[in-house]
Write a protein that holds these residues in place. Structure first.
Motif, mmCIF file in Angstrom:
data_model
loop_
_atom_site.group_PDB
_atom_site.id
_atom_site.type_symbol
_atom_site.label_atom_id
_atom_site.label_comp_id
_atom_site.label_asym_id
_atom_site.label_seq_id
_atom_site.Cartn_x
_atom_site.Cartn_y
_atom_site.Cartn_z
ATOM 1 N N GLU A 174 2.766 6.255 1.554
ATOM 2 C CA GLU A 174 2.230 7.178 2.753
ATOM 3 C C GLU A 174 3.186 7.161 4.041
ATOM 4 O O GLU A 174 3.282 8.347 4.504
ATOM 5 C CB GLU A 174 1.005 6.195 3.183
ATOM 6 C CG GLU A 174 0.284 6.726 4.501
ATOM 7 C CD GLU A 174 -0.913 5.993 5.058
ATOM 8 O OE1 GLU A 174 -1.257 6.112 6.064
ATOM 9 O OE2 GLU A 174 -1.227 5.037 4.282
ATOM 10 N N LYS A 229 3.228 -0.346 -2.783
ATOM 11 C CA LYS A 229 3.654 0.984 -3.104
ATOM 12 C C LYS A 229 3.002 2.166 -2.533
ATOM 13 O O LYS A 229 3.272 2.998 -2.105
ATOM 14 C CB LYS A 229 3.361 0.985 -4.513
ATOM 15 C CG LYS A 229 4.210 0.275 -5.390
ATOM 16 C CD LYS A 229 4.528 0.489 -6.849
ATOM 17 C CE LYS A 229 5.309 -0.277 -7.763
ATOM 18 N NZ LYS A 229 5.241 -0.153 -9.315
ATOM 19 N N ALA A 230 1.648 1.843 -2.080
ATOM 20 C CA ALA A 230 0.509 3.046 -1.623
ATOM 21 C C ALA A 230 1.335 3.143 -0.094
ATOM 22 O O ALA A 230 1.365 4.145 0.402
ATOM 23 C CB ALA A 230 -0.655 2.478 -1.442
ATOM 24 N N GLN A 264 -0.485 -2.340 -3.331
ATOM 25 C CA GLN A 264 -0.743 -1.930 -1.732
ATOM 26 C C GLN A 264 0.671 -1.504 -1.144
ATOM 27 O O GLN A 264 0.505 -0.499 -0.422
ATOM 28 C CB GLN A 264 -1.219 -3.184 -1.109
ATOM 29 C CG GLN A 264 -2.627 -3.592 -1.742
ATOM 30 C CD GLN A 264 -2.870 -4.966 -1.214
ATOM 31 O OE1 GLN A 264 -3.350 -5.338 0.203
ATOM 32 N NE2 GLN A 264 -2.972 -6.239 -1.946
#
Length: 436
Positions: free
Chosen positions: A122, A117-118, A115
């Motif tokens: 973003e 890393k995402a 999570q």
């Protein structure tokens, strides 16, 4: 602004670390930077109204049957089951409370890694800031600079000349230090080895022995007033920057009841708070309220998650959550569990303390407040009514202490710790942007 940064905060989900990150984040926000909070999901809807971007995470698989009521009940049940551990000596708590707590935090760090890393991909932050006691590899491997914040007692920055973290042992008595550290190693080594291996598998550097979090090579912050600090016995290198306090500026106002200002001679105004977890120990909190209800003092009570079960006396006001930073300046004495936020905020406003520690670094804060002469440490569950009342009378009646505490508060406020922290983070981010 031309140098607008994106700053990502990853605070521990507890109120203390998140609130102090909110304080720094608000300063950065006011300077025109974008501030993203990768906070735990229970903070949903509380950060966006302050101007922050909520990029919330789950630290465990969501329970499809969970409700706000269920979450509150979880902490009530947790305290009911765990409170007996807080009656034990700190060395015995290492195996029954501290290690399981670390393991739960480790499990959360492993679960949240994809999570994070995402979220980083973003928002592409220019600087990442962590206030926690375990590392998150995604923050170390993003390519952006990393700043660590220590908002626990600074014994967390270990040294051979200071007492062991979590012990609550006196600085002047080393007789139990070696035994405590040996027990820490015995109870934590397995968790550390497993976590250290996983951290390296994610591409992050290895952890130092006994450490569950990385120190930044660029800049580290810690929240503790100079008047309580350990620097003489454990000097720090120039990557470390002390924020004497981190007082958030987002609390609502608090108007002291008019009748509190009209009280008998010698009576004071007391603030009673055991934190969100201590407040769930209904027997402990109600017992303190019952004793204080027999006095002429006026009392503001942070009633915690079981407020509807608390019976306040006629000399009291309270709520489940009170705007603490607006209450403390108006009182004469703070009775606290010794959480780092309450300890530093109390001294920020020059208020003496009675500290009743429950767990984690609260014992260390209680000991330090006592041995530095800014209050008294009492046995949380074993103190007598007379001991509590005597401590109140001594602290309220000690004019020299009150003057010294007030002078300390004035000096702490002048050092503007919140802005020190924001300056450090901002400089790290701007330096990074300038070299891209």
């Amino acid at each position: 602004m031309s140098d607008r940064l994106t700053v990502l905060f990853m605070p521990e989900s507890a109120h203390g670390p998140t609130n102090q990150c909110i304080g720094i984040g608000k300063v950065l926000l006011d300077r025109g930077h974008k501030v993203v909070f990768a906070a735990e999901r229970s903070w949903e809807g509380q950060l966006a109204p302050l101007g922050f971007v909520e990029a919330l995470v789950d630290l465990a698989a969501p329970d499809p049957d969970a409700t706000d009521e269920a979450a509150g009940q979880f902490w009530i049940d947790f305290i009911n089951e765990t409170a007996p551990e807080f009656r034990k000596p700190t060395i015995e708590q290492l195996s029954t409370f501290v290690q399981p707590t670390y393991q739960a935090l480790i499990d959360g760090a492993k679960y949240v890694e994809p999570q994070l890393k995402a979220i980083i991909a973003e928002h592409r932050p220019d600087v990442l800031v962590e206030d926690n006691v375990v590392t998150f590899p995604a923050l170390m491997t993003s390519g952006a600079p990393y700043v660590r914040i220590v908002s626990c007692n600074p014994l967390e920055m270990r040294g051979s000349e200071i007492a062991p973290l979590f012990s609550g042992y006196a600085a002047a008595d080393r007789s139990g230090w070696e035994e405590f550290l040996a027990e820490f190693d015995r109870t934590h080594q397995g968790s550390w080895e497993d976590f250290n291996a996983w951290v390296q598998e994610q591409g992050a550097p290895p952890l130092q022995p006994r450490e569950f979090i990385h120190t930044s090579e660029l800049a580290n912050l810690y929240v503790y007033p100079e008047e309580l600090d350990y620097l003489a016995d454990r000097p720090l290198d120039d990557t470390w920057h002390r924020m004497d306090s981190s007082l958030r500026e987002t609390d609502g106002e608090f108007e002291m009841p008019a009748e509190f200002l009209d009280r008998p001679e010698g009576a004071g105004i007391i603030y009673l708070s055991l934190g969100s977890l201590g407040g769930a120990d209904i027997g402990l909190l109600q017992g303190l309220i019952d004793v204080l209800g027999k006095t002429d003092h006026k009392v503001v009570v942070s009633m915690g998650p079981r407020a509807d079960e608390i019976r306040l006396a006629d000399n009291m006001v309270g709520a489940s959550i009170v705007p603490q930073t607006k209450v403390i300046p108006q009182v004469d004495l703070v009775i606290t569990h010794g959480g780092n936020n309450t300890t530093t905020e109390s001294l920020h406003f020059g208020k003496p303390m009675i500290v009743l520690p429950l767990f984690w670094d609260q014992y260390d804060n209680a000991q330090r407040v006592d041995e530095q002469g800014y209050g008294k440490r009492l046995s949380t569950y074993d103190h007598t009514e007379a001991e509590l009342l005597d401590a109140i009378d001594q602290l309220l009646g000690d004019s020299a202490l009150r003057e010294r505490a007030a002078a300390a508060g004035e000096a702490i406020r002048a050092r503007k710790g919140l802005h020190v922290g924001a300056d450090v983070i901002e400089k790290v981010g701007l330096d990074h942007v300038a070299t891209r």
